[in-house]
Design a protein around this motif. Structure first.
Motif, PDB file in Angstrom:
ATOM      1  N   TRP A 188      35.941  41.961  42.349  1.00  0.00           N
ATOM      2  CA  TRP A 188      34.737  42.054  42.526  1.00  0.00           C
ATOM      3  C   TRP A 188      33.571  42.762  42.998  1.00  0.00           C
ATOM      4  CZ3 TRP A 188      35.782  36.662  46.316  1.00  0.00           C
ATOM      5  CH2 TRP A 188      36.468  35.350  45.301  1.00  0.00           C
ATOM      6  N   PHE A 189      34.010  43.787  42.873  1.00  0.00           N
ATOM      7  CA  PHE A 189      32.742  44.587  43.610  1.00  0.00           C
ATOM      8  C   PHE A 189      32.476  45.206  41.827  1.00  0.00           C
ATOM      9  CE2 PHE A 189      31.506  48.878  44.677  1.00  0.00           C
ATOM     10  CZ  PHE A 189      31.041  49.121  45.907  1.00  0.00           C
ATOM     11  N   LEU A 190      33.281  45.998  40.920  1.00  0.00           N
ATOM     12  CA  LEU A 190      33.073  46.407  39.883  1.00  0.00           C
ATOM     13  C   LEU A 190      32.283  45.849  39.052  1.00  0.00           C
ATOM     14  CD1 LEU A 190      35.624  49.344  39.820  1.00  0.00           C
ATOM     15  CD2 LEU A 190      32.691  49.335  40.874  1.00  0.00           C
ATOM     16  N   HIS A 191      32.983  43.977  38.745  1.00  0.00           N
ATOM     17  CA  HIS A 191      33.141  43.311  37.641  1.00  0.00           C
ATOM     18  C   HIS A 191      32.432  42.216  37.840  1.00  0.00           C
ATOM     19  CE1 HIS A 191      35.581  45.913  34.721  1.00  0.00           C
ATOM     20  NE2 HIS A 191      36.194  45.852  36.303  1.00  0.00           N
ATOM     21  N   ALA A 192      31.709  41.800  39.058  1.00  0.00           N
ATOM     22  CA  ALA A 192      31.105  40.867  39.337  1.00  0.00           C
ATOM     23  C   ALA A 192      30.291  40.297  37.826  1.00  0.00           C
ATOM     24  CB  ALA A 192      30.167  40.656  41.052  1.00  0.00           C
ATOM     25  N   GLY A 193      30.436  38.900  38.439  1.00  0.00           N
ATOM     26  CA  GLY A 193      29.867  38.209  36.983  1.00  0.00           C
ATOM     27  C   GLY A 193      29.963  38.125  36.263  1.00  0.00           C
ATOM     28  N   VAL A 252      38.818  38.077  32.381  1.00  0.00           N
ATOM     29  CA  VAL A 252      39.985  37.291  31.851  1.00  0.00           C
ATOM     30  C   VAL A 252      41.766  37.591  32.499  1.00  0.00           C
ATOM     31  CG1 VAL A 252      41.543  36.110  29.196  1.00  0.00           C
ATOM     32  CG2 VAL A 252      38.691  36.592  29.975  1.00  0.00           C
ATOM     33  N   LEU A 253      42.072  36.322  32.746  1.00  0.00           N
ATOM     34  CA  LEU A 253      43.776  37.006  33.492  1.00  0.00           C
ATOM     35  C   LEU A 253      44.323  35.788  33.164  1.00  0.00           C
ATOM     36  CD1 LEU A 253      44.764  37.652  35.981  1.00  0.00           C
ATOM     37  CD2 LEU A 253      44.458  35.895  37.602  1.00  0.00           C
ATOM     38  N   PRO A 254      45.363  36.710  32.498  1.00  0.00           N
ATOM     39  CA  PRO A 254      46.378  36.160  31.404  1.00  0.00           C
ATOM     40  C   PRO A 254      47.721  35.854  32.682  1.00  0.00           C
ATOM     41  CG  PRO A 254      45.791  38.077  30.218  1.00  0.00           C
ATOM     42  CD  PRO A 254      44.599  38.226  31.881  1.00  0.00           C
ATOM     43  N   TRP A 265      38.010  28.062  33.136  1.00  0.00           N
ATOM     44  CA  TRP A 265      37.098  29.063  34.282  1.00  0.00           C
ATOM     45  C   TRP A 265      38.486  28.185  35.985  1.00  0.00           C
ATOM     46  CZ3 TRP A 265      34.603  32.971  35.787  1.00  0.00           C
ATOM     47  CH2 TRP A 265      33.954  33.009  36.632  1.00  0.00           C
ATOM     48  N   VAL A 266      37.779  29.467  36.509  1.00  0.00           N
ATOM     49  CA  VAL A 266      38.589  28.385  37.897  1.00  0.00           C
ATOM     50  C   VAL A 266      37.224  29.962  39.105  1.00  0.00           C
ATOM     51  CG1 VAL A 266      40.716  28.941  40.211  1.00  0.00           C
ATOM     52  CG2 VAL A 266      40.831  28.021  36.990  1.00  0.00           C
ATOM     53  N   SER A 267      36.382  28.850  39.559  1.00  0.00           N
ATOM     54  CA  SER A 267      34.861  29.634  40.230  1.00  0.00           C
ATOM     55  C   SER A 267      35.945  30.406  41.890  1.00  0.00           C
ATOM     56  CB  SER A 267      34.758  28.340  41.180  1.00  0.00           C
ATOM     57  OG  SER A 267      35.128  27.858  41.527  1.00  0.00           O
ATOM     58  N   GLY A 268      37.409  29.714  42.124  1.00  0.00           N
ATOM     59  CA  GLY A 268      37.466  30.783  43.466  1.00  0.00           C
ATOM     60  C   GLY A 268      38.273  31.861  43.282  1.00  0.00           C
ATOM     61  N   ASP A 283      37.134  33.600  40.739  1.00  0.00           N
ATOM     62  CA  ASP A 283      35.891  34.041  39.863  1.00  0.00           C
ATOM     63  C   ASP A 283      36.312  35.238  38.536  1.00  0.00           C
ATOM     64  OD1 ASP A 283      33.053  34.658  39.287  1.00  0.00           O
ATOM     65  OD2 ASP A 283      32.973  36.508  40.448  1.00  0.00           O
ATOM     66  N   CYS A 284      36.674  34.140  37.259  1.00  0.00           N
ATOM     67  CA  CYS A 284      37.857  34.476  36.143  1.00  0.00           C
ATOM     68  C   CYS A 284      38.161  33.590  35.450  1.00  0.00           C
ATOM     69  CB  CYS A 284      38.616  35.921  36.410  1.00  0.00           C
ATOM     70  SG  CYS A 284      40.235  35.409  36.800  1.00  0.00           S
ATOM     71  N   HIS A 285      38.161  33.802  34.219  1.00  0.00           N
ATOM     72  CA  HIS A 285      39.248  32.921  33.223  1.00  0.00           C
ATOM     73  C   HIS A 285      40.602  32.892  33.416  1.00  0.00           C
ATOM     74  CE1 HIS A 285      35.414  32.735  31.510  1.00  0.00           C
ATOM     75  NE2 HIS A 285      35.290  31.596  31.286  1.00  0.00           N
ATOM     76  N   LEU A 286      41.497  32.014  33.201  1.00  0.00           N
ATOM     77  CA  LEU A 286      42.408  31.816  33.206  1.00  0.00           C
ATOM     78  C   LEU A 286      43.206  31.326  31.835  1.00  0.00           C
ATOM     79  CD1 LEU A 286      44.342  30.321  36.488  1.00  0.00           C
ATOM     80  CD2 LEU A 286      43.962  32.596  36.196  1.00  0.00           C
ATOM     81  N   ILE A 287      43.751  32.489  31.114  1.00  0.00           N
ATOM     82  CA  ILE A 287      44.084  31.527  30.140  1.00  0.00           C
ATOM     83  C   ILE A 287      45.353  30.919  29.660  1.00  0.00           C
ATOM     84  CG2 ILE A 287      45.053  32.786  27.621  1.00  0.00           C
ATOM     85  CD1 ILE A 287      44.535  35.743  28.334  1.00  0.00           C
ATOM     86  N   LEU A 288      44.689  29.386  29.155  1.00  0.00           N
ATOM     87  CA  LEU A 288      45.956  28.709  29.206  1.00  0.00           C
ATOM     88  C   LEU A 288      46.863  28.797  28.328  1.00  0.00           C
ATOM     89  CD1 LEU A 288      43.969  25.624  31.032  1.00  0.00           C
ATOM     90  CD2 LEU A 288      44.936  26.657  32.028  1.00  0.00           C
ATOM     91  N   ASP A 289      46.894  28.193  26.702  1.00  0.00           N
ATOM     92  CA  ASP A 289      47.042  29.229  25.621  1.00  0.00           C
ATOM     93  C   ASP A 289      46.487  29.724  24.888  1.00  0.00           C
ATOM     94  OD1 ASP A 289      49.100  27.208  23.918  1.00  0.00           O
ATOM     95  OD2 ASP A 289      47.007  27.120  22.532  1.00  0.00           O
ATOM     96  N   GLY A 290      46.716  30.409  23.684  1.00  0.00           N
ATOM     97  CA  GLY A 290      46.781  31.224  23.320  1.00  0.00           C
ATOM     98  C   GLY A 290      46.947  33.600  23.803  1.00  0.00           C
ATOM     99  N   HIS A 291      47.906  33.926  24.137  1.00  0.00           N
ATOM    100  CA  HIS A 291      47.424  35.128  24.525  1.00  0.00           C
ATOM    101  C   HIS A 291      47.971  35.444  23.041  1.00  0.00           C
ATOM    102  CE1 HIS A 291      48.850  32.592  28.485  1.00  0.00           C
ATOM    103  NE2 HIS A 291      48.312  34.016  28.663  1.00  0.00           N
ATOM    104  N   ALA A 292      48.967  35.026  22.797  1.00  0.00           N
ATOM    105  CA  ALA A 292      48.839  35.613  21.123  1.00  0.00           C
ATOM    106  C   ALA A 292      48.369  35.701  20.411  1.00  0.00           C
ATOM    107  CB  ALA A 292      50.054  35.320  20.171  1.00  0.00           C
ATOM    108  N   ARG A 293      47.432  34.654  20.372  1.00  0.00           N
ATOM    109  CA  ARG A 293      45.801  34.994  19.527  1.00  0.00           C
ATOM    110  C   ARG A 293      45.320  35.476  19.954  1.00  0.00           C
ATOM    111  NH1 ARG A 293      47.831  29.383  19.806  1.00  0.00           N
ATOM    112  NH2 ARG A 293      45.859  28.701  21.191  1.00  0.00           N
TER     113      ARG A 293
END
Length: 266
Positions: free
Chosen positions: A98-103, A107-109, A140-143, A145-155
């Motif tokens: 969060w320090f370097l990438h705030a906002g 994306v977290l696979p 988007w999971v606010s706790g 502060d990033c996105h989770l990949i629910l479907d489409g890792h290979a894509r």
């Protein structure tokens, strides 16, 4: 479930609003225990996370047990650098900085990114080049502060390999359907008070003072639009047993994992 299209002021479709009554505990659920988060899919622990006490990063551990709830898509027989930089690295553990990438909305696979060179990856790469790649589903999971990949890792891996912009669908929480009425009242009240304030100024100083409708009107429109589309914090259910139960699950799932000290940023 109530479904409603979300559009811009000009009528352009930008998304779909789903109003789910009851708010039961979903099959994919975030649990919280103080600064600790647990993402569970049914009875499977998918992700463990600890927010740094100084709110500079999040340490995580992926269990590799996440399974997409979207049926597999059949693939018929530079953006890359940007999206590669957006991916949170580390398996099974790592940290979200969060320090370097705030906002920056990283994306977290939920599992290691697949090889874009295998047969399935090559088929998706062909679709990426042709502009027919199905979208990647992000949550988007606010706790975190990033996105989770629910479907489409290979894509997503294929789009990165071809250095093309991946098509995306973003899932995030908006205001529940039973709450906008208060927000509408507040927005309209602010609009009316602003016009009344400038009417008093015009009465005192003459017509050189603008009546404010040119700016207050669009501001009201944006406020009403945001009631439908603006992101709200992700729902998280209290973890039964609290922090002690989180620690027990962490020992069971990982062996003896604990967040490493944050890197020196000096």
């Amino acid at each position: 479930m109530r479904r409603r299209d979300v559009t811009r002021g000009d009528g352009t479709w930008v998304g779909l609003s789903l109003d789910v009554p009851g708010r039961r505990e979903p099959g994919l659920c975030v649990f919280s225990a103080e600064r600790r988060l647990l993402l569970a899919q049914q009875s499977r622990t998918v992700l463990l996370a600890v927010v740094d006490e100084h709110l500079q990063d999040v340490d995580f551990w992926r269990t590799d047990k996440y399974r997409s709830f979207v049926p597999p898509l059949r693939a018929e027989t530079s953006h890359g650098d940007y999206w590669r930089s957006m991916l949170v690295e580390g398996h099974p553990d790592g940290y979200i900085d969060w320090f370097l990438h705030a906002g920056s909305w990283e994306v977290l696979p939920l599992r290691p990114m697949p090889d874009a060179e295998d047969g399935r990856g090559e088929a998706y790469r062909k679709q990426a080049r042709e502009g027919t790649l199905p979208p990647v589903l992000l949550w988007w999971v606010s706790g975190l502060d990033c996105h989770l990949i629910l479907d489409g890792h290979a894509r997503l891996a294929a789009a990165i390999a071809e250095s093309v912009e991946p098509p995306l669908l973003q899932l995030h929480r908006t205001m529940p359907g039973d709450e906008p009425a208060a927000g509408i009242d507040d927005a309209v009240s602010l609009y009316a008070s602003e016009l009344a304030r400038f009417a008093r100024l015009r009465a005192a100083h003459g017509p050189t003072v603008p009546d404010r409708t040119a700016t207050a009107g669009p501001r009201l429109a944006r406020a009403l639009h945001d009631l439908d589309t603006a992101e709200r914090p992700t729902w998280a259910w209290p973890l039964p047993g609290g922090e002690a139960e989180w620690r027990r699950i962490a020992r069971e799932v990982t062996g003896n994992w604990g967040p490493a000290p944050a890197p020196d940023r000096g």
